[in-house]
Design a protein around this motif. Structure first.
Motif, mmCIF file in Angstrom:
data_model
loop_
_atom_site.group_PDB
_atom_site.id
_atom_site.type_symbol
_atom_site.label_atom_id
_atom_site.label_comp_id
_atom_site.label_asym_id
_atom_site.label_seq_id
_atom_site.Cartn_x
_atom_site.Cartn_y
_atom_site.Cartn_z
ATOM 1 N N PHE A 446 5.954 -4.912 6.611
ATOM 2 C CA PHE A 446 5.946 -6.373 6.681
ATOM 3 C C PHE A 446 4.804 -6.924 7.517
ATOM 4 N N PHE A 447 3.952 -6.057 8.013
ATOM 5 C CA PHE A 447 2.807 -6.532 8.790
ATOM 6 C C PHE A 447 1.676 -5.516 8.638
ATOM 7 N N ASN A 448 0.916 -5.670 7.592
ATOM 8 C CA ASN A 448 -0.213 -4.794 7.334
ATOM 9 C C ASN A 448 -1.339 -5.602 6.696
ATOM 10 N N ARG A 449 -2.412 -4.939 6.351
ATOM 11 C CA ARG A 449 -3.582 -5.650 5.814
ATOM 12 C C ARG A 449 -3.270 -6.326 4.489
ATOM 13 N N ARG A 450 -2.451 -5.698 3.674
ATOM 14 C CA ARG A 450 -2.118 -6.297 2.387
ATOM 15 C C ARG A 450 -1.339 -7.602 2.571
ATOM 16 N N ILE A 451 -0.380 -7.589 3.473
ATOM 17 C CA ILE A 451 0.411 -8.801 3.735
ATOM 18 C C ILE A 451 -0.470 -9.911 4.296
ATOM 19 N N VAL A 452 -1.357 -9.558 5.228
ATOM 20 C CA VAL A 452 -2.269 -10.557 5.802
ATOM 21 C C VAL A 452 -3.165 -11.139 4.722
ATOM 22 N N ALA A 453 -3.676 -10.284 3.821
ATOM 23 C CA ALA A 453 -4.557 -10.760 2.751
ATOM 24 C C ALA A 453 -3.812 -11.703 1.802
#
Length: 679
Positions: A446-453
């Motif tokens: 729930f908190f990684n680069r994909r989610i941020v993107a």
């Protein structure tokens, strides 16, 4: 028979009754001359006392490994028999201590006592000097025997450990008990089972005992280090063959304190860490508090894993402080562990709720709060960025300064706080029923680069909608006087859409929506309108910006305001709505699958007294549920990490509840009845 009458700082009074003098008792006083305190490094405690006839005796109690190292020659038969008994006690899960004594000559005692007083009064390295002086007299001991006490597990400890293991948490046991006791406790806790392949590195082997009997400390250290190195290398070579087949047994490592001392050396610690990480369970026994901290730091720094330490005694303080997260169990063993910890719980089984329920909820809430802050500020800021392209980067601001100042402070602040406090994806009972959901947090889903993107992409898309939809549509619109809208009309309209949209977007990210969510979101939007009504409706001669005067009233007098206020949030949130629908339908998270599986369940959790619930409970769960219905003050035995509740079956019957009796309950009630019989 010996009965302790009373105790003063320097005297002990004992009432003695000997076999040859049946029916006669005698009060005997013993003078306490010196007390060599227990600490986790010495693993023993000694006292020097003087008998009434002037005889000087040193009594020492401590761990079997420490006492046996200090025994004198002779009494080999008693030493061997006692060692066998210790192994039997340990295999039965009992905690053992050895007792020994030494007769002291007056001259020897006087010379030693002078050194003891000097060390006790020293201001520098006092503890170290006391230990060195104690070593001078705690030798050539004569073994008296051994003691063994039963220390049952708390209620719910095995189930808690099994649930945490299902959640993907690796559990290591670091204990000061002897190896047989530690293994027995590990079996009771479901950490070890007969299907596991156990790698045991122990100093209690015949080869090491032969070297120890020679008494050469240099040779003992060299030989033990070589043995530890050889066994670590052997187990590392043997471990991969169990990973080849999916049905292969799980691995477990058991190592004692002496071997661990050499395994933690720089030349061997990498081998120890590699082997330990490949094992499902690790049991370290006869370890000192320093070794507990060293093992914790090894995993924390060497493996770069998040570590949690839990303990209930003073010897666990260093381990608790060395871990990322320290948890202390409050009980009768003192408050040192609690004072040094980050969290305090009353019993070990509450760790399940702390991690799988509250810990998991907190992780999801924090992820949402952080990502929402990033999203709402990016969406708000980019509208000003697009505006600069139309102004030739002249520095002209798009929003009024008060809009920018109060955006995070008032207009979007309260809803995100409510999410951080109340959001729950599933209930606490389902969180414990499906502990595998905890692995989503371990994998940081729930908190990684994909989610941020993803959040960044939607923030960019929405900012484009806010600016260009409003600016382009306003160029063809007129107010009630037939005039074109100006800069402050457009910016106020765009800011209104931003406030409404980001607050509504927060509702879309919530798993559970309460009245507080509606109050916070609706209240934030209402506060914005109240502010702009007051702000644009009042102008004084000290007003910094008279261009905002009457703007909102001009906008709300046109149909353009209401059409735009309806269409812009819908257009901005359409992409989020489609993404969330596709993601939930085709690529669901594990917790979303659980939500769908239990969407028809009642919101309220059935009480343990309901018939449907009782049918699905195991005997242990039924016992725990019945006990939970009792008044909290009926049992005093609730503090130790390995303590038995004891009287629950008895009290349950007093309150009309049936609880399957345990063996120790029956024994205790029988002993109580025997005491109550009149003579």
């Amino acid at each position: 028979m010996f009965f302790l009458c009373r105790r003063t700082p320097t005297m002990i009074y004992v009432r003695e009754s000997h076999v040859e003098k049946m029916g006669k008792t005698q009060d005997v006083s013993y003078e306490i001359l010196n007390v060599l305190e227990f600490n986790s490094t010495r693993k023993r405690q000694s006292v020097v006392c003087r008998y009434p006839d002037g005889r000087l005796v040193l009594y020492c109690k401590g761990a079997d490994t420490v006492i046996y190292e200090r025994l004198g020659t002779g009494n080999d038969d008693l030493n061997k028999v006692t060692r066998v008994h210790l192994e039997q006690f340990g295999s039965a899960g009992l905690r053992t201590l050895c007792l020994a004594y030494r007769d002291l000559a007056p001259d020897l005692y006087e010379s030693w006592n002078e050194k003891f007083i000097t060390a006790k009064s020293s201001l520098r390295d006092r503890e170290k000097r006391l230990d060195e002086v104690a070593e001078l007299i705690e030798k050539e001991l004569i073994l008296i025997g051994a003691t063994a006490i039963e220390d049952k597990l708390q209620e719910g400890v095995p189930n808690c450990i099994q649930t945490l293991s299902r959640a993907g948490i690796k559990i290591w046991v670091l204990t000061g008990d002897k190896i047989e006791t530690a293994i027995n406790i590990a079996y009771a806790c479901n950490l070890l089972n007969n299907e596991m392949k156990q790698f045991i590195i122990s100093s209690e082997t015949d080869a090491i005992r032969e070297v120890e009997e020679r008494g050469d400390q240099t040779e003992i250290a060299r030989f033990m280090k070589e043995e530890v190195k050889k066994q670590l290398k052997q187990f590392l070579d043997e471990a991969p063959q169990y990973f080849c087949s999916p049905s292969g047994p799980k691995l477990a490592l058991v190592i004692d304190g002496k071997c661990l001392m050499y395994a933690l050396e720089p030349s061997l610690r990498i081998m120890l860490l590699t082997l330990s990480l490949n094992c499902s369970s690790v049991v370290c026994c006869r370890v000192s508090p320093l070794q507990k901290a060293q093992v914790t730091s090894l995993v924390k720094k060497g493996a770069r894993k998040i570590t949690l330490s839990i303990g209930d005694g003073a010897n666990d303080v260093s381990m608790i402080q060395a871990a990322h997260i320290g948890i202390g169990i409050s009980g009768l063993e003192g408050m040192q562990a609690v004072m040094a910890s980050d969290f305090a719980i009353a019993q070990f089984r509450f760790l399940e709720d702390l991690l799988l329920v509250h810990g998991r909820w907190s992780y999801i809430r924090l992820c949402k709060v952080v990502m929402y802050f990033f999203y709402k500020n990016l969406a708000f800021t980019l509208t000003q960025f697009w505006f600069t392209f139309g102004t030739g980067f002249s520095g002209q601001r798009f929003y009024d300064d008060w809009f920018q100042s109060l955006y995070n402070v008032i207009f979007t602040a309260l809803p995100v706080v409510i999410v951080g406090l109340f959001d729950q994806d599933i209930s606490s009972s389902l969180s414990k029923k499906y502990p595998e959901l905890y692995k989503e947090g371990v994998r940081n889903m729930f908190f990684n680069r994909r989610i941020v993107a993803i959040w960044a992409c939607f923030a960019v898309y929405q900012s484009l909608v806010f600016f260009y939809f409003v600016s382009l549509s306003s160029s063809t619109s007129r107010d009630s006087d037939g005039k074109m809208f100006g800069l402050w009309d457009v910016s106020t309209m765009a800011f209104t859409c931003v406030v409404v949209t980001v607050n509504l977007r927060l509702l879309m990210m919530c798993n559970s929506i309460t009245r507080w969510h509606y109050i916070s979101v609706g209240g934030s939007i209402i506060v914005w309108f109240v502010f702009i009504f007051v702000y644009s409706g009042i102008m004084t001669r000290f007003d910094r910006n008279d261009n905002m005067f009457w703007v909102i009233y001009v906008l709300m007098s046109t149909s353009y305001f209401y059409v735009t206020l309806l269409l812009v949030p819908v257009a901005a949130l359409l992409g989020d709505f489609l993404y969330l629908g596709v993601q939930r339908w085709f690529f669901p998270y594990d917790y979303q699958i659980v939500q769908e599986s239990h969407k028809d369940d009642a919101d309220s959790i059935n009480t343990p007294d309901s018939e449907e619930t009782k049918e699905h409970l195991t005997p242990d769960e039924a016992r725990s549920n019945a006990i939970s219905q009792l008044p909290k003050e009926v049992s005093k035995h609730s503090g130790f990490a390995f303590d038995s509740p004891g009287y629950e079956s008895f009290f349950a019957t007093q309150f009309g509840k049936y609880v399957p009796p345990k063996a120790w309950d029956v024994a205790r009630r029988a002993s109580m009845k025997s005491k109550s019989k009149p003579k």
